[in-house]
Design a protein around this motif. Sequence first.
Motif, PDB file in Angstrom:
ATOM      1  N   TYR A 296       3.726   3.521  -9.380  1.00 39.39           N
ATOM      2  CA  TYR A 296       4.356   3.016  -8.162  1.00 39.39           C
ATOM      3  C   TYR A 296       5.873   2.925  -8.330  1.00 39.39           C
TER       4      TYR A 296
ATOM      5  N   ASP B 137      -1.215 -11.067  -5.321  1.00 36.58           N
ATOM      6  CA  ASP B 137      -1.703  -9.685  -5.297  1.00 36.58           C
ATOM      7  C   ASP B 137      -3.153  -9.673  -5.779  1.00 36.58           C
TER       8      ASP B 137
ATOM      9  N   ASN C 211       5.391  -6.719   2.377  1.00 37.36           N
ATOM     10  CA  ASN C 211       5.908  -5.355   2.417  1.00 37.36           C
ATOM     11  C   ASN C 211       4.893  -4.372   1.854  1.00 37.36           C
TER      12      ASN C 211
HETATM   13  C1  LIG Z   1       2.333  -0.639  -1.937  1.00 36.93           C
HETATM   14  S1  LIG Z   1       2.241  -2.057  -2.948  1.00 36.93           S
HETATM   15  C2  LIG Z   1       3.576  -3.061  -2.345  1.00 36.93           C
HETATM   16  C3  LIG Z   1       4.368  -3.690  -3.443  1.00 36.93           C
HETATM   17  C4  LIG Z   1       5.607  -4.481  -3.030  1.00 36.93           C
HETATM   18  N1  LIG Z   1       5.317  -5.521  -2.044  1.00 36.93           N
HETATM   19  C5  LIG Z   1       6.760  -3.627  -2.510  1.00 36.93           C
HETATM   20  O1  LIG Z   1       7.456  -4.106  -1.614  1.00 36.93           O
HETATM   21  O2  LIG Z   1       6.984  -2.503  -2.969  1.00 36.93           O
HETATM   22  C6  LIG Z   1       0.814  -2.797  -2.197  1.00 36.93           C
HETATM   23  C7  LIG Z   1       0.240  -3.949  -3.001  1.00 36.93           C
HETATM   24  O3  LIG Z   1      -0.741  -4.595  -2.182  1.00 36.93           O
HETATM   25  C8  LIG Z   1      -1.782  -5.039  -3.024  1.00 36.93           C
HETATM   26  N2  LIG Z   1      -2.985  -5.254  -2.202  1.00 36.93           N
HETATM   27  C9  LIG Z   1      -3.743  -4.324  -1.552  1.00 36.93           C
HETATM   28  N3  LIG Z   1      -4.746  -4.907  -0.893  1.00 36.93           N
HETATM   29  C10 LIG Z   1      -4.613  -6.250  -1.104  1.00 36.93           C
HETATM   30  C11 LIG Z   1      -5.358  -7.402  -0.667  1.00 36.93           C
HETATM   31  N4  LIG Z   1      -6.430  -7.270   0.112  1.00 36.93           N
HETATM   32  N5  LIG Z   1      -4.958  -8.639  -1.082  1.00 36.93           N
HETATM   33  C12 LIG Z   1      -3.863  -8.772  -1.881  1.00 36.93           C
HETATM   34  N6  LIG Z   1      -3.106  -7.712  -2.311  1.00 36.93           N
HETATM   35  C13 LIG Z   1      -3.495  -6.482  -1.934  1.00 36.93           C
HETATM   36  C14 LIG Z   1      -1.921  -3.922  -4.042  1.00 36.93           C
HETATM   37  O4  LIG Z   1      -2.571  -4.373  -5.196  1.00 36.93           O
HETATM   38  C15 LIG Z   1      -0.466  -3.520  -4.264  1.00 36.93           C
HETATM   39  O5  LIG Z   1       0.104  -4.185  -5.347  1.00 36.93           O
END
Ligand SMILES: C[S@@+](CC[C@H](N)C(=O)[O-])C[C@H]1O[C@@H](n2cnc3c(N)ncnc32)[C@H](O)[C@@H]1O
Length: 257
Positions: A10, A63, A101
Amino acid sequence: MSQDWSAQQYLKFEDERTRPPRDLLARVPLQSPRRVVDLGCGPGNSTELLIARYPDAEVTGLDSSPDMLRQARERLPKSTFEHADLSSWRPRERTDLLFANAVFQWVPDHPAVLKRLIESLPQGGVLAVQMPDNTDEPALALMREVASSGPWASTLAAAGAARDDLPTPADYYDLLRPLCSYLDIWHTVYNHVMAGPQGVVEWFKGSALRPFLAPLDDDMRGSFTADYTARIAKAYPARFDGKVLLPFPRLFILAVR
Ligand SMILES: C[S@@+](CC[C@H](N)C(=O)[O-])C[C@H]1O[C@@H](n2cnc3c(N)ncnc32)[C@H](O)[C@@H]1O
């Protein structure tokens, strides 16, 4: 490849991926929130922005991915990170800012979750959300195309369902406006500069390709990736300097209770 997210993959595009949370945070009207929660904090890149903007607030990250949480704790050892699923999570009292985000596109029936979270905020509290609005972009359409046309078709029959098309801005307006004193919804299309078509593939290996690659064995994953890369090279042609532009539409929602 595990089913979990890979913080390392990522963060290959950390600058580009952190641009939308910067733009979103710039629109948050709060001066001194008490509690701030970074929903889907990932490796802590968005949490870091929140701590810098609100050094006196209690900022925590949440997360569902152990790998992302490990990375976030390493990056911000003084901060608190919680393992939780947004489908059922509720904020503690005196939480003034929920910042999300690039996470709600992965949460099933996320409009209902957004509604519940806004209802849980105190008067003047803010829910700030950004989601990729790119399911019609060639990069995502090509994943579905490759998935349905190879020997992996039955294994990947359900992979495309990991991401639904987002509702329209009008749908969000009708759902959220009755709960808000202020609501702003907008789109931004970024044009990220990638070194070449391989860059586009690497970008999506850190996000939307995960549900397609995770169920495959090494051989199948290699063949899938080669087929996908060839199609990406045609859909995203090189510019004059050999670089490739990745247009990336994103939807922003700023809701004040
Ligand atoms: C694309 S990343 C975003 C990271 C960061 N917020 C940024 O701004 O770059 C998405 C994150 O959402 C988390 N995620 C996905 N589904 C989720 C859920 N149902 N509850 C909590 N976190 C979740 C994933 O584990 C991942 O770390």
